[in-house]
Scaffold this active site. Structure first.
Site, short mmCIF file in Angstrom:
data_model
loop_
_atom_site.label_atom_id
_atom_site.label_comp_id
_atom_site.label_asym_id
_atom_site.label_seq_id
_atom_site.Cartn_x
_atom_site.Cartn_y
_atom_site.Cartn_z
N ASN A 141 43.07 50.76 46.51
CA ASN A 141 42.05 50.88 47.43
C ASN A 141 42.65 50.95 48.82
OD1 ASN A 141 42.93 48.17 47.46
ND2 ASN A 141 40.92 47.35 48.07
N GLY A 209 46.00 42.63 43.89
CA GLY A 209 44.98 43.47 42.71
C GLY A 209 43.98 42.28 42.09
N GLU A 231 47.99 38.23 45.81
CA GLU A 231 46.80 38.23 46.54
C GLU A 231 45.63 38.99 45.87
OE1 GLU A 231 44.01 40.14 48.17
OE2 GLU A 231 45.13 41.27 49.46
N LEU A 232 44.62 38.07 45.10
CA LEU A 232 43.87 38.47 44.28
C LEU A 232 42.44 38.60 45.01
CD1 LEU A 232 44.98 36.07 41.62
CD2 LEU A 232 45.86 38.42 42.08
N GLU A 364 32.45 38.73 41.96
CA GLU A 364 32.71 39.38 42.98
C GLU A 364 32.56 40.97 42.49
OE1 GLU A 364 36.98 41.33 45.26
OE2 GLU A 364 37.11 40.57 43.29
#
Length: 479
Positions: A141, A209, A231-232, A364
């Site tokens: 992204n 991800g 970093e999730l 989410e």
């Protein structure tokens, strides 16, 4: 030297999410059995690169930033076609990546410097050292900036990197990585990632991800006793205290905080909490702002502000979320119309009157479907905002900055914005990362540089220096 490691016959083809019949490009698949050769080559590069003086390493990074800037137009056009992000956003991402590399060059000397203490207690040398080969696994992204915030500090510190981009946007980031020294790029799926993370010469892993993939990577790295930066995802609440005061431009900024990149951003504003007494006012202003700023269409069109979602599966998941919201009594308000056709376009919507256990609220969504929730008092909204296993970002909106900051201190989030959210609230000096199931470790700021260094220590206690008095073998320090 930057290299791309590939197999001989297999390829990943990337379609254009706006026109799926169009193949934008392809990259060669790296067979998992080739990882051993790739990592050994990276380890040999590390032996040389780590001996290069820091000033020269930083000069190479600075030159890479210049090349990124020079190639911005071409890279942005490619990134827009492969990812579905509006081209203006793609240009901004590449410019920010170049700016970040320059920031690393400015701040790395202080972070990488050894410190020496010499006093009556003895001599102590604290020397930051690189790990060796770093595995960087990055998402689709924001592939260029999310790669550069790993590559920049890792290379500045003297590491080399094996970069594994997402198959959903591998083209522009592979080209961008070619501007950097000491990077090998590999392409493939979960089997390749497992082989890379498990390799004994990979000494550090950095991943951005999803939570499921992050857990698998952490488990593999844990078995090999190697550090990981994760970093999730996030389910970021945006809390509007009862004194919030937003101008039309603030509402426009808020809308884009949720719908930039079609909502497919880890730190997007994903749950909006508004006081009951001001919900009607807020909703009216929010809808008006959305209709001013949201134009859904082909991301190569300069006027478009929201492109398609990245895959057909993502579009189907958004449809399922909206259907579930309707079944749970939600009211669905369309904010803009998509162009339809064969692309993976989704109408951006605001969903109201949902219970907290609705799928759209408690998980989410990672897409252009956002719930608006009302609350009675601060204690209630604090509990509801914190009722998530994720804790990446959040925001607090208030006319009283001190009040907002005080409330923010009680939110369970790694990064809380005040009177803004998402990209407009980022700063290169501010460490970014999550708590709870949103991961650990930090990126950006000096903390992000330190993630790629390990402190080694040389200690000469005063008692044992030449001429020292010595001490009993059985004694402990301080006795």
């Amino acid at each position: 030297m930057t290299e791309t490691a590939a197999g001989e016959h297999d390829w990943i083809e990337r379609e254009n999410p706006a026109r799926p019949r169009e193949i934008v490009g392809r990259v060669p698949v790296t067979a998992p059995e080739r990882i051993d050769d790739v990592v050994h080559a990276a380890h040999r590069w590390f032996r040389d690169w780590s001996e290069v003086p820091l000033a020269l390493r930083l000069r190479r990074l600075s030159e890479a930033a210049v090349r990124l800037d020079a190639g911005r137009a071409e890279l942005a056009a490619l990134l827009a076609r492969e990812s579905g992000k509006p081209i203006a956003d793609c240009r901004g991402e590449i410019a920010f990546a170049a700016t970040y590399l320059r920031w690393v060059c400015e701040h790395a000397p202080a972070v990488c410097a050894a410190r020496e203490l010499a006093d009556e207690q003895g001599r102590l040398v604290l020397a930051p050292k690189p790990y060796g080969v770093v595995a960087a696994v990055t998402p689709w992204n924001a592939p260029i900036i999310l790669s550069m915030i790993k590559l920049g500090p890792a290379l500045a510190a003297g590491n080399t990197v094996v970069l594994k981009p997402s198959p959903l946007a591998p083209l522009a980031v592979t080209r961008a990585a070619q501007s950097l020294p000491g990077v090998a790029v590999v392409h493939g799926g979960p089997d390749l990632v497992r082989a890379l993370v498990a390799h004994p010469l990979v000494r550090k892993v950095a991943f951005t991800g999803g939570e499921q993939a992050g857990g698998s990577i952490a488990a593999t790295a844990g078995r090999a006793i190697k550090p990981v930066t994760l970093e999730l995802g996030g389910n970021d609440p945006a809390v509007f205290l009862d004194d919030f005061a937003l101008a039309p431009a603030d509402y426009e900024r808020l809308v884009l905080a949720s719908f930039a990149t079609a909502g497919q951003v880890c730190m997007a504003a994903k749950r909006l909490y508004v006081p009951q007494g001001r919900a009607a006012e807020f909703t009216e202003a929010y809808l008006a702002a959305a209709r001013r700023v949201l134009l859904v269409g082909d991301p190569s069109d300069e006027a478009v502000t929201m492109g398609p979602v990245v895959t057909r599966a993502a579009a189907e998941r958004m449809t399922a979320l909206v259907d579930d919201a309707r079944r749970r009594g939600g009211r669905i308000v369309e904010l803009a119309n998509s162009p339809g056709g064969e692309g993976y376009f989704v109408d951006p919507v605001l969903a109201t009157h949902l219970p907290d256990d609705a799928e759209l609220v408690c998980r989410e969504q990672f897409g252009p479907v956002v719930p608006l929730l009302t609350y009675r008092d601060e204690a209630e909204v604090l509990a509801r905002a914190n009722a998530s296993e994720l804790g990446l970002g959040a925001s607090v909106w208030s006319a009283d900055e001190d009040r907002a900051v005080a409330f923010a201190a009680r939110l369970e989030a790694g990064f809380t914005f005040v009177n803004t959210h998402n990209r407009t609230g980022m700063s290169l000096r501010a460490p970014f990362g999550g708590i709870k199931r949103s991961g650990f470790g930090r990126e950006y700021a000096e903390e992000g540089l330190r993630e790629y260094l390990q402190t080694t220590v040389v200690h000469a206690p005063a008692a044992f220096r030449p001429g020292g008095s010595g001490m009993p073998v059985r004694a402990y320090p301080g006795q």
